[in-house]
Motif scaffolding. Structure first.
Motif, PDB file in Angstrom:
ATOM      1  N   CYS A  41       0.616  -1.285  -0.080  1.00 39.44           N
ATOM      2  CA  CYS A  41       0.072  -0.004   0.013  1.00 39.44           C
ATOM      3  C   CYS A  41       1.156   1.270  -0.001  1.00 39.44           C
ATOM      4  CB  CYS A  41      -0.691  -0.148   1.354  1.00 39.44           C
ATOM      5  SG  CYS A  41      -2.221  -1.259   1.260  1.00 39.44           S
ATOM      6  N   LEU A  42       0.418   2.171  -0.598  1.00 37.73           N
ATOM      7  CA  LEU A  42       0.996   3.474  -0.553  1.00 37.73           C
ATOM      8  C   LEU A  42       0.334   4.508   0.468  1.00 37.73           C
ATOM      9  CD1 LEU A  42       1.272   4.256  -4.311  1.00 37.73           C
ATOM     10  CD2 LEU A  42       2.899   3.157  -3.069  1.00 37.73           C
ATOM     11  N   ARG A  43       1.132   5.177   1.183  1.00 38.43           N
ATOM     12  CA  ARG A  43       0.472   5.981   2.175  1.00 38.43           C
ATOM     13  C   ARG A  43      -0.228   7.520   1.401  1.00 38.43           C
ATOM     14  NH1 ARG A  43       5.185   5.166   5.820  1.00 38.43           N
ATOM     15  NH2 ARG A  43       6.205   6.797   4.544  1.00 38.43           N
ATOM     16  N   ARG A  44       0.311   7.704   0.347  1.00 37.73           N
ATOM     17  CA  ARG A  44      -0.389   8.873  -0.571  1.00 37.73           C
ATOM     18  C   ARG A  44      -0.050   8.586  -1.760  1.00 37.73           C
ATOM     19  NH1 ARG A  44       4.488  11.166   1.169  1.00 37.73           N
ATOM     20  NH2 ARG A  44       5.446  12.231  -0.820  1.00 37.73           N
ATOM     21  N   LEU A  45      -0.752   9.162  -2.551  1.00 37.49           N
ATOM     22  CA  LEU A  45      -0.629   8.965  -4.253  1.00 37.49           C
ATOM     23  C   LEU A  45      -0.874  10.650  -4.655  1.00 37.49           C
ATOM     24  CD1 LEU A  45       0.035   7.381  -6.605  1.00 37.49           C
ATOM     25  CD2 LEU A  45      -2.458   7.262  -6.837  1.00 37.49           C
ATOM     26  N   ASP A  46       0.477  11.017  -5.005  1.00 41.09           N
ATOM     27  CA  ASP A  46       0.509  12.201  -5.682  1.00 41.09           C
ATOM     28  C   ASP A  46       0.071  12.206  -7.305  1.00 41.09           C
ATOM     29  OD1 ASP A  46       1.756  13.290  -3.340  1.00 41.09           O
ATOM     30  OD2 ASP A  46       3.780  12.909  -4.184  1.00 41.09           O
ATOM     31  N   GLU A  47      -0.825  13.011  -7.623  1.00 40.33           N
ATOM     32  CA  GLU A  47      -1.240  12.910  -9.174  1.00 40.33           C
ATOM     33  C   GLU A  47      -0.169  12.834 -10.005  1.00 40.33           C
ATOM     34  OE1 GLU A  47      -4.256  12.865 -11.918  1.00 40.33           O
ATOM     35  OE2 GLU A  47      -4.330  12.718  -9.649  1.00 40.33           O
ATOM     36  N   PRO A  48       1.096  13.493  -9.948  1.00 33.57           N
ATOM     37  CA  PRO A  48       2.080  13.376 -10.818  1.00 33.57           C
ATOM     38  C   PRO A  48       2.674  12.039 -10.929  1.00 33.57           C
ATOM     39  CG  PRO A  48       2.324  15.280  -9.804  1.00 33.57           C
ATOM     40  CD  PRO A  48       1.432  14.894  -9.297  1.00 33.57           C
ATOM     41  N   LEU A  49       2.567  11.421  -9.636  1.00 33.15           N
ATOM     42  CA  LEU A  49       3.193   9.995  -9.665  1.00 33.15           C
ATOM     43  C   LEU A  49       2.143   9.115 -10.371  1.00 33.15           C
ATOM     44  CD1 LEU A  49       5.284   7.747  -8.833  1.00 33.15           C
ATOM     45  CD2 LEU A  49       4.131   7.689  -6.646  1.00 33.15           C
ATOM     46  N   HIS A  50       0.984   9.142  -9.983  1.00 29.52           N
ATOM     47  CA  HIS A  50      -0.273   8.410 -10.552  1.00 29.52           C
ATOM     48  C   HIS A  50      -0.244   8.289 -11.978  1.00 29.52           C
ATOM     49  CE1 HIS A  50      -4.886   7.319 -10.567  1.00 29.52           C
ATOM     50  NE2 HIS A  50      -4.048   6.492 -11.046  1.00 29.52           N
ATOM     51  N   ILE A  51       0.191   9.749 -12.792  1.00 31.11           N
ATOM     52  CA  ILE A  51       0.056   9.809 -14.117  1.00 31.11           C
ATOM     53  C   ILE A  51       1.389   9.291 -14.808  1.00 31.11           C
ATOM     54  CG2 ILE A  51       0.461  11.717 -15.982  1.00 31.11           C
ATOM     55  CD1 ILE A  51      -1.183  13.343 -14.224  1.00 31.11           C
ATOM     56  N   LEU A  52       2.347   9.304 -13.879  1.00 29.58           N
ATOM     57  CA  LEU A  52       3.852   8.809 -14.471  1.00 29.58           C
ATOM     58  C   LEU A  52       3.554   7.213 -14.553  1.00 29.58           C
ATOM     59  CD1 LEU A  52       6.586   9.090 -15.243  1.00 29.58           C
ATOM     60  CD2 LEU A  52       7.197   8.626 -12.683  1.00 29.58           C
ATOM     61  N   ILE A  53       3.104   6.786 -13.466  1.00 29.59           N
ATOM     62  CA  ILE A  53       2.835   4.918 -13.597  1.00 29.59           C
ATOM     63  C   ILE A  53       1.947   4.735 -14.858  1.00 29.59           C
ATOM     64  CG2 ILE A  53       1.845   2.935 -12.296  1.00 29.59           C
ATOM     65  CD1 ILE A  53       2.681   4.539  -9.770  1.00 29.59           C
ATOM     66  N   GLY A  54       1.001   5.472 -15.164  1.00 31.27           N
ATOM     67  CA  GLY A  54       0.218   5.140 -16.060  1.00 31.27           C
ATOM     68  C   GLY A  54       0.867   5.320 -17.394  1.00 31.27           C
ATOM     69  N   GLU A  55       1.735   6.293 -17.511  1.00 27.54           N
ATOM     70  CA  GLU A  55       2.216   6.535 -18.783  1.00 27.54           C
ATOM     71  C   GLU A  55       3.389   5.529 -19.068  1.00 27.54           C
ATOM     72  OE1 GLU A  55       3.670  10.574 -18.211  1.00 27.54           O
ATOM     73  OE2 GLU A  55       2.330  11.444 -19.557  1.00 27.54           O
ATOM     74  N   VAL A  56       4.199   5.015 -17.925  1.00 20.62           N
ATOM     75  CA  VAL A  56       5.055   4.148 -18.132  1.00 20.62           C
ATOM     76  C   VAL A  56       4.431   2.854 -18.562  1.00 20.62           C
ATOM     77  CG1 VAL A  56       6.661   2.531 -17.101  1.00 20.62           C
ATOM     78  CG2 VAL A  56       6.647   4.980 -16.634  1.00 20.62           C
ATOM     79  N   ARG A 104      13.275  11.523 -17.748  1.00 16.39           N
ATOM     80  CA  ARG A 104      13.563  13.058 -17.241  1.00 16.39           C
ATOM     81  C   ARG A 104      12.323  13.452 -16.461  1.00 16.39           C
ATOM     82  NH1 ARG A 104      15.399  12.885 -22.552  1.00 16.39           N
ATOM     83  NH2 ARG A 104      13.261  13.535 -23.525  1.00 16.39           N
ATOM     84  N   ASP A 105      11.097  13.277 -16.784  1.00 18.46           N
ATOM     85  CA  ASP A 105      10.078  13.700 -15.777  1.00 18.46           C
ATOM     86  C   ASP A 105      10.284  12.727 -14.355  1.00 18.46           C
ATOM     87  OD1 ASP A 105       9.125  15.112 -17.870  1.00 18.46           O
ATOM     88  OD2 ASP A 105       7.782  13.572 -18.410  1.00 18.46           O
ATOM     89  N   ALA A 106      10.361  11.702 -14.595  1.00 19.68           N
ATOM     90  CA  ALA A 106      10.618  10.714 -13.268  1.00 19.68           C
ATOM     91  C   ALA A 106      11.623  11.410 -12.045  1.00 19.68           C
ATOM     92  CB  ALA A 106      10.700   9.386 -13.638  1.00 19.68           C
ATOM     93  N   GLY A 107      12.728  11.910 -13.027  1.00 21.46           N
ATOM     94  CA  GLY A 107      13.827  12.202 -12.148  1.00 21.46           C
ATOM     95  C   GLY A 107      13.452  13.692 -11.465  1.00 21.46           C
ATOM     96  N   LYS A 108      12.628  14.458 -12.051  1.00 22.34           N
ATOM     97  CA  LYS A 108      12.222  15.822 -11.548  1.00 22.34           C
ATOM     98  C   LYS A 108      11.484  15.559 -10.253  1.00 22.34           C
ATOM     99  CE  LYS A 108      12.226  18.054 -15.858  1.00 22.34           C
ATOM    100  NZ  LYS A 108      11.606  18.520 -17.080  1.00 22.34           N
ATOM    101  N   MET A 109      10.637  14.255 -10.309  1.00 24.47           N
ATOM    102  CA  MET A 109       9.775  14.084  -9.202  1.00 24.47           C
ATOM    103  C   MET A 109      10.562  13.183  -8.217  1.00 24.47           C
ATOM    104  SD  MET A 109       6.722  12.722 -11.670  1.00 24.47           S
ATOM    105  CE  MET A 109       6.206  11.562 -10.458  1.00 24.47           C
TER     106      MET A 109
END
Length: 134
Positions: A41-56, A104-109
């Protein structure tokens, strides 16, 4: 628990994102298997991470053909590592390019995204993110 203590099961998150890519997976005749354990489980889910996982995930599926894609997860120190293994890698160069662009996006996060053996039949993509595991 109260709202501040919402644990997000990674398995369900991955299921939802894979579901979004199912039409493409069918088109590519690719199988996608979610092997993420129920307890993760994740304690929280930031929108950018959610989007990144989907994009990958959609990058792997979009570049597949007769793919055999397995999604798993492990812990490394205080980081969670999402592992996507394509056991029937068809278009490694295009996949590698897509993952490189997302890295590159992942690294920024504060995440790390990498691809291993992109030109071999079996390739592995790893997305590790900081300690938000519950």
């Amino acid at each position: 628990g109260h709202a501040g203590n919402r644990r997000i099961p990674l398995q369900l998150l991955v299921d939802g994102l894979v579901g979004n890519s199912l039409p493409v997976a069918r088109l590519r005749r690719s199988a996608v298997v979610n092997e993420v354990g129920r307890g993760v489980c994740l304690r929280r889910l930031d929108e950018p991470l959610h989007i990144l996982i989907g994009e990958v995930l959609s990058a792997v599926i979009a570049n597949s053909r007769d793919g055999d894609i397995h999604i798993g997860c492990s812990r490394k120190q205080d980081r969670l590592v999402l592992t996507i293994t394509e056991k029937s890698n068809y278009n490694g160069y295009a996949l590698s390019f897509s993952i490189g662009a997302l890295a590159r996006d992942a690294g920024k996060m504060g995440c790390a995204l990498s691809i291993e053996n992109p030109t071999r039949l079996e390739t592995t993509i790893r997305l590790s993110f900081p300690g938000i595991a519950a």
